[in-house]
Scaffold this motif. Structure first.
Motif, PDB file in Angstrom:
ATOM      1  N   GLY A  59     -35.353  19.172   6.921  1.00  0.00           N
ATOM      2  CA  GLY A  59     -34.499  20.292   7.306  1.00  0.00           C
ATOM      3  C   GLY A  59     -33.605  20.004   8.491  1.00  0.00           C
ATOM      4  O   GLY A  59     -33.189  20.932   9.197  1.00  0.00           O
ATOM      5  N   ILE A  60     -33.277  18.728   8.712  1.00  0.00           N
ATOM      6  CA  ILE A  60     -32.481  18.386   9.904  1.00  0.00           C
ATOM      7  C   ILE A  60     -31.119  17.799   9.546  1.00  0.00           C
ATOM      8  O   ILE A  60     -30.536  17.077  10.337  1.00  0.00           O
ATOM      9  CB  ILE A  60     -33.256  17.454  10.871  1.00  0.00           C
ATOM     10  CG1 ILE A  60     -33.850  16.248  10.138  1.00  0.00           C
ATOM     11  CG2 ILE A  60     -34.351  18.224  11.593  1.00  0.00           C
ATOM     12  CD1 ILE A  60     -34.597  15.271  11.052  1.00  0.00           C
ATOM     13  N   VAL A  61     -30.620  18.125   8.367  1.00  0.00           N
ATOM     14  CA  VAL A  61     -29.199  17.872   8.104  1.00  0.00           C
ATOM     15  C   VAL A  61     -28.473  19.209   8.229  1.00  0.00           C
ATOM     16  O   VAL A  61     -29.066  20.270   8.009  1.00  0.00           O
ATOM     17  CB  VAL A  61     -28.955  17.247   6.702  1.00  0.00           C
ATOM     18  CG1 VAL A  61     -29.585  15.876   6.606  1.00  0.00           C
ATOM     19  CG2 VAL A  61     -29.440  18.146   5.596  1.00  0.00           C
ATOM     20  N   PRO A  62     -27.192  19.187   8.611  1.00  0.00           N
ATOM     21  CA  PRO A  62     -26.492  20.453   8.847  1.00  0.00           C
ATOM     22  C   PRO A  62     -26.424  21.358   7.624  1.00  0.00           C
ATOM     23  O   PRO A  62     -26.491  22.580   7.743  1.00  0.00           O
ATOM     24  CB  PRO A  62     -25.085  20.001   9.281  1.00  0.00           C
ATOM     25  CG  PRO A  62     -25.255  18.602   9.767  1.00  0.00           C
ATOM     26  CD  PRO A  62     -26.368  18.017   8.963  1.00  0.00           C
ATOM     27  N   ARG A  63     -26.292  20.749   6.438  1.00  0.00           N
ATOM     28  CA  ARG A  63     -26.150  21.582   5.241  1.00  0.00           C
ATOM     29  C   ARG A  63     -26.698  20.833   4.041  1.00  0.00           C
ATOM     30  O   ARG A  63     -26.371  19.660   3.836  1.00  0.00           O
ATOM     31  CB  ARG A  63     -24.670  21.908   5.024  1.00  0.00           C
ATOM     32  CG  ARG A  63     -24.395  22.777   3.803  1.00  0.00           C
ATOM     33  CD  ARG A  63     -22.914  23.128   3.740  1.00  0.00           C
ATOM     34  NE  ARG A  63     -22.464  23.314   2.365  1.00  0.00           N
ATOM     35  CZ  ARG A  63     -21.304  22.913   1.887  1.00  0.00           C
ATOM     36  NH1 ARG A  63     -20.452  22.267   2.674  1.00  0.00           N
ATOM     37  NH2 ARG A  63     -20.975  23.136   0.635  1.00  0.00           N
ATOM     38  N   ALA A  64     -27.539  21.492   3.262  1.00  0.00           N
ATOM     39  CA  ALA A  64     -28.094  20.882   2.054  1.00  0.00           C
ATOM     40  C   ALA A  64     -28.206  21.939   0.965  1.00  0.00           C
ATOM     41  O   ALA A  64     -28.441  23.118   1.240  1.00  0.00           O
ATOM     42  CB  ALA A  64     -29.458  20.262   2.337  1.00  0.00           C
ATOM     43  N   GLU A  65     -28.032  21.495  -0.279  1.00  0.00           N
ATOM     44  CA  GLU A  65     -28.120  22.384  -1.445  1.00  0.00           C
ATOM     45  C   GLU A  65     -28.952  21.692  -2.510  1.00  0.00           C
ATOM     46  O   GLU A  65     -28.991  20.465  -2.570  1.00  0.00           O
ATOM     47  CB  GLU A  65     -26.722  22.677  -2.008  1.00  0.00           C
ATOM     48  CG  GLU A  65     -25.787  23.346  -1.020  1.00  0.00           C
ATOM     49  CD  GLU A  65     -24.340  23.302  -1.488  1.00  0.00           C
ATOM     50  OE1 GLU A  65     -24.059  22.647  -2.520  1.00  0.00           O
ATOM     51  OE2 GLU A  65     -23.482  23.901  -0.805  1.00  0.00           O
ATOM     52  N   GLY A  66     -29.582  22.482  -3.353  1.00  0.00           N
ATOM     53  CA  GLY A  66     -30.424  21.944  -4.420  1.00  0.00           C
ATOM     54  C   GLY A  66     -31.837  22.456  -4.247  1.00  0.00           C
ATOM     55  O   GLY A  66     -32.045  23.613  -3.879  1.00  0.00           O
ATOM     56  N   SER A  67     -32.813  21.590  -4.475  1.00  0.00           N
ATOM     57  CA  SER A  67     -34.207  22.014  -4.360  1.00  0.00           C
ATOM     58  C   SER A  67     -35.058  20.868  -3.823  1.00  0.00           C
ATOM     59  O   SER A  67     -34.950  19.729  -4.293  1.00  0.00           O
ATOM     60  CB  SER A  67     -34.742  22.459  -5.729  1.00  0.00           C
ATOM     61  OG  SER A  67     -36.114  22.784  -5.638  1.00  0.00           O
ATOM     62  N   ILE A  68     -35.899  21.181  -2.828  1.00  0.00           N
ATOM     63  CA  ILE A  68     -36.903  20.243  -2.323  1.00  0.00           C
ATOM     64  C   ILE A  68     -38.214  21.022  -2.284  1.00  0.00           C
ATOM     65  O   ILE A  68     -38.351  21.973  -1.502  1.00  0.00           O
ATOM     66  CB  ILE A  68     -36.564  19.730  -0.903  1.00  0.00           C
ATOM     67  CG1 ILE A  68     -35.185  19.077  -0.870  1.00  0.00           C
ATOM     68  CG2 ILE A  68     -37.633  18.744  -0.427  1.00  0.00           C
ATOM     69  CD1 ILE A  68     -34.714  18.716   0.533  1.00  0.00           C
TER      70      ILE A  68
END
Length: 234
Positions: A53-62
């Motif tokens: 959770g330490i990138v500015p923006r992420a999309e999709g599913s983890i």
């Protein structure tokens, strides 16, 4: 394939205007060692940072054991039982080995005791009162791994754990990762040292340009070395 501890589906990640990950999909089965291989800039470290959770923006599913991580604060992700050892190690220079070791909170039951940690890393026991600045690169790497083993994390994310280390230290870290696997830990390993990864991993994901382009079970490595040489330039 055993039940997945970690499932990543169609993951996209961004730094500002830069679109770094382009639909990464991979699975890390419980109890396995899985490597991310690829040239510099392929997106391997960004994949680990996205999980935490330490990138500015992420999309999709983890998903960790079915629980969605995207959108959670990094400290909440850590409390779910993921331990991250970044490439820069993050040792506090002003603290001694014992203080560094005891710093992270326990997040889950089942963490290794200090005695068990010293069995894995006898060097650290000898350097207990040494400040972080006085440790060798290998000792810092051992301390960075040891620190998360106390917390109860069962999924370990290791970013380039052998980079810049002497062969004898690399062998020791390899032995530790094998022992952790025997104890039931799950490991996602980013590694440039392909020969090191090949001695440890159950499967290898190959990344190029922010995408997973291949998955090779370890027992198929020998038959696919030519492809790997081409992709990795090794």
């Amino acid at each position: 394939m055993p039940e997945a501890m970690l499932e990543i589906r169609d993951l996209h990640a961004y730094y500002g205007e830069s679109h770094v990950l382009h639909g990464v999909t991979l699975s890390v089965p419980a109890g396995e060692v899985v490597t991310l291989l690829g040239r510099n800039g392929a997106g391997k470290t960004t994949t680990l940072r996205s999980i935490m959770g330490i990138v500015p923006r992420a999309e999709g599913s983890i998903r960790l054991q079915g629980k969605e991580l995207l959108g959670l604060a990094p400290f909440r992700i850590g409390r779910l039982g993921i331990g991250f050892v970044p490439e820069e190690r993050g040792i506090f220079a002003s603290l001694d080995v014992e203080e560094n070791l005891m710093l992270p909170p326990q997040v889950q039951p089942g963490g290794l005791s200090v005695a068990e940690i010293f069995e894995l890393f006898p060097n650290l026991k000898e350097r207990l009162r040494s400040q972080g600045t006085r440790l060798s690169g290998g000792e810092q790497q051992m301390l960075a791994i040891a620190r998360i083993l106390r917390t109860g994390a069962r999924l370990l994310l290791l970013d380039e754990p052998t980079e810049g280390l002497a062969p004898v230290i690399i062998q020791q870290i390899g032995r530790v990762i094998r022992t952790l696997k025997e104890k039931g830990f799950t490991v996602l390993l980013v590694e440039q040292n392909f020969r090191f990864a090949a001695t440890l991993a159950d499967r290898h994901y190959v990344m190029e340009d922010g995408q997973v382009v291949d998955m090779i079970p370890n027992d198929q490595l020998a038959a696919r070395m030519d492809q790997l040489h081409e992709r990795l330039g090794v």
